[in-house]
Scaffold this motif. Structure first.
Motif, PDB file in Angstrom:
ATOM      1  N   ALA A  46     -12.756  -8.544   7.503  1.00  0.00           N
ATOM      2  CA  ALA A  46     -14.192  -8.250   7.538  1.00  0.00           C
ATOM      3  C   ALA A  46     -14.679  -7.747   6.183  1.00  0.00           C
ATOM      4  O   ALA A  46     -15.757  -8.143   5.713  1.00  0.00           O
ATOM      5  N   ALA A  47     -13.872  -6.893   5.542  1.00  0.00           N
ATOM      6  CA  ALA A  47     -14.257  -6.336   4.243  1.00  0.00           C
ATOM      7  C   ALA A  47     -14.362  -7.435   3.190  1.00  0.00           C
ATOM      8  O   ALA A  47     -15.284  -7.430   2.354  1.00  0.00           O
ATOM      9  N   SER A  48     -13.444  -8.382   3.205  1.00  0.00           N
ATOM     10  CA  SER A  48     -13.472  -9.450   2.211  1.00  0.00           C
ATOM     11  C   SER A  48     -14.684 -10.357   2.385  1.00  0.00           C
ATOM     12  O   SER A  48     -15.299 -10.786   1.402  1.00  0.00           O
ATOM     13  N   ALA A  82      -4.256  -3.650  12.553  1.00  0.00           N
ATOM     14  CA  ALA A  82      -5.647  -3.187  12.455  1.00  0.00           C
ATOM     15  C   ALA A  82      -6.134  -3.237  11.011  1.00  0.00           C
ATOM     16  O   ALA A  82      -7.290  -3.586  10.744  1.00  0.00           O
ATOM     17  N   PHE A  83      -5.246  -2.884  10.076  1.00  0.00           N
ATOM     18  CA  PHE A  83      -5.620  -2.937   8.658  1.00  0.00           C
ATOM     19  C   PHE A  83      -6.055  -4.343   8.276  1.00  0.00           C
ATOM     20  O   PHE A  83      -7.097  -4.529   7.623  1.00  0.00           O
ATOM     21  N   TRP A  84      -5.276  -5.338   8.676  1.00  0.00           N
ATOM     22  CA  TRP A  84      -5.590  -6.698   8.256  1.00  0.00           C
ATOM     23  C   TRP A  84      -6.876  -7.210   8.896  1.00  0.00           C
ATOM     24  O   TRP A  84      -7.639  -7.967   8.265  1.00  0.00           O
ATOM     25  N   LYS A  85      -7.156  -6.799  10.099  1.00  0.00           N
ATOM     26  CA  LYS A  85      -8.420  -7.178  10.727  1.00  0.00           C
ATOM     27  C   LYS A  85      -9.598  -6.592   9.950  1.00  0.00           C
ATOM     28  O   LYS A  85     -10.602  -7.270   9.716  1.00  0.00           O
ATOM     29  N   GLU A  86      -9.454  -5.343   9.540  1.00  0.00           N
ATOM     30  CA  GLU A  86     -10.500  -4.705   8.745  1.00  0.00           C
ATOM     31  C   GLU A  86     -10.613  -5.357   7.371  1.00  0.00           C
ATOM     32  O   GLU A  86     -11.713  -5.503   6.825  1.00  0.00           O
ATOM     33  N   SER A 116      -3.393 -10.232  10.866  1.00  0.00           N
ATOM     34  CA  SER A 116      -3.706  -9.232  11.894  1.00  0.00           C
ATOM     35  C   SER A 116      -3.066  -9.583  13.234  1.00  0.00           C
ATOM     36  O   SER A 116      -2.986  -8.739  14.131  1.00  0.00           O
ATOM     37  N   LEU A 117      -2.600 -10.797  13.362  1.00  0.00           N
ATOM     38  CA  LEU A 117      -1.909 -11.230  14.585  1.00  0.00           C
ATOM     39  C   LEU A 117      -0.392 -11.159  14.453  1.00  0.00           C
ATOM     40  O   LEU A 117       0.303 -10.895  15.431  1.00  0.00           O
ATOM     41  N   TRP A 118       0.115 -11.405  13.237  1.00  0.00           N
ATOM     42  CA  TRP A 118       1.548 -11.656  13.077  1.00  0.00           C
ATOM     43  C   TRP A 118       2.277 -10.655  12.199  1.00  0.00           C
ATOM     44  O   TRP A 118       3.489 -10.765  12.019  1.00  0.00           O
ATOM     45  N   SER A 119       1.585  -9.671  11.653  1.00  0.00           N
ATOM     46  CA  SER A 119       2.255  -8.597  10.912  1.00  0.00           C
ATOM     47  C   SER A 119       2.838  -7.597  11.909  1.00  0.00           C
ATOM     48  O   SER A 119       2.701  -7.758  13.131  1.00  0.00           O
TER      49      SER A 119
END
Length: 381
Positions: free
Chosen positions: A224-226, A217-221, A208-211
């Protein structure tokens, strides 16, 4: 909920549990280097890495005599953690030469299994390889810098991979590796269920920082989902997870993978590292304690397949050393009565020899790195 400013990502400090439990820095450093040499050196009883020519190398699954994206990506992560750039580049070069797919619905993914001569055994991918490739490449970029020469422009390769695994199929061709609605990783792209051991929220925090900005935003979500998914996939009393699970967390036993077996072992390790890096949540402490308590009265020679409720089958574990290693790695989160003894038991266990050594020894080296404070987040310079 992340604990702000706690965890190694925020502090830059990594626990060395071996030192906490009485081993010296010299003993620990020697053990790590010796283990690297056992896996990547010339000891025929323990090696799983093989070089080809001047610029290629592969990790062999010695139990199946093939090369898997799992092992190749693991080898790359080990190499970047221990500053072995030549090994890293050889593995990545082999991966791109033989495993990368350039046609069909899986274009842009990697064939999960190849023969040792590079011939593809399958034209399907396994998402656990792709996620490890991506973070290993990002760490390589941060530690060694990018080359202008492909495929060693590490950060670009990583960002493109992180883009395709979530956007593939938007043009009607192929399938993404993450479900776009619930943000959960799939077992394979063209299915709609998961493998709990694939869930690496600590990786997704970094993605979520380096993509690419539009993917962050997808990776941040997804992180949390995982974390929430693992809570419902792990048994509330034993802490054990099945190999495959539906999106609601219930075991998926359609193909006989609804129990605690080889894939599942990695969940304990992933929980431990997520807690070490990000202090993922308090549940990780509780679950790590439950897993260690479940195995506290069991001898590794008698580890078995279990239901997630803990009922044993006659079938013995294929990878008892790997299971012991991941249970020890859970001590990064655990604070119960078995944390220290599990780590010491692991320290007193040698790497595995014989045909089944590959998976065990991959998990072994990861646990050794993590428990010695050497499984680090490599930040941009």
């Amino acid at each position: 909920m992340l604990k702000t400013n706690e965890g190694a990502f925020f502090t830059g400090t990594y626990r060395n549990l071996f030192k906490e439990y009485g081993y010296s820095n010299e003993e620990i450093n020697t053990r790590v280097e010796d283990t690297w040499n056992e896996l990547f050196g010339e000891n025929e009883e323990t090696k799983i890495y093989f070089e080809v020519g001047n610029d290629l190398g592969y990790m062999m699954d010695t139990g199946n005599t093939d090369v898997r994206t799992e092992g190749m990506s693991y080898g790359m992560m080990m190499a970047v953690q221990l500053d072995k750039k030549d090994v890293f580049d050889r593995l990545w070069n082999w991966t791109m030469k033989y495993m990368y797919m350039t046609e069909g619905e899986n274009t842009g993914y990697f064939a999960w299994s190849c023969a040792t001569d590079g011939t593809k055994n399958s034209y399907g991918p396994a998402p656990d390889g792709e996620e490890y490739f991506a973070l290993a490449l990002l760490f390589a970029s941060h530690r060694w810098g990018d080359s202008v020469e492909e495929p060693f422009n590490y950060s670009t390769q990583a960002k493109e991979l992180l883009k395709i695994v979530i956007h593939k199929g938007e043009d009607g061709v192929g399938y993404p590796m993450w479900n776009p609605e619930n943000k959960l990783i799939k077992f394979i792209p063209n299915c709609e269920y998961s493998d709990p051991s694939y869930h690496l929220p600590h990786f997704y925090e970094l993605f979520s920082l380096w993509s690419y900005p539009e993917d962050q935003a997808f990776w941040k979500e997804a992180a949390a989902a995982s974390r929430e998914y693992l809570k419902i996939a792990c048994h509330p009393e034993t802490g054990l997870a099945p190999e495959y699970a539906h999106y609601d967390g219930t075991p998926n036993d359609e193909r006989g993978f609804g129990h605690f077996f080889s894939d599942s072992y990695r969940v304990a390790a992933n929980i431990g590292l997520d807690y070490e890096w990000f202090r993922g949540n308090e549940w990780e402490i509780e679950n790590a304690n439950k897993i260690q308590a479940f195995f506290a009265d069991k001898d590794p020679e008698d580890y078995r397949r279990y239901t997630i409720a803990g009922e044993p089958f006659e079938e013995k574990s294929l990878h008892p050393v790997g299971l012991l290693a991941t249970n020890a790695m859970a001590s990064l989160a655990a604070n119960g009565p078995f944390s220290e003894s599990t780590v010491i038991q692991f320290w007193n266990t040698p790497v595995r020899t014989g045909v089944r050594r590959y998976y065990d020894n991959c998990l072994y080296l990861f646990a050794l790195l993590a428990l010695s404070g050497k499984f680090k987040i490599w930040m941009p310079k």
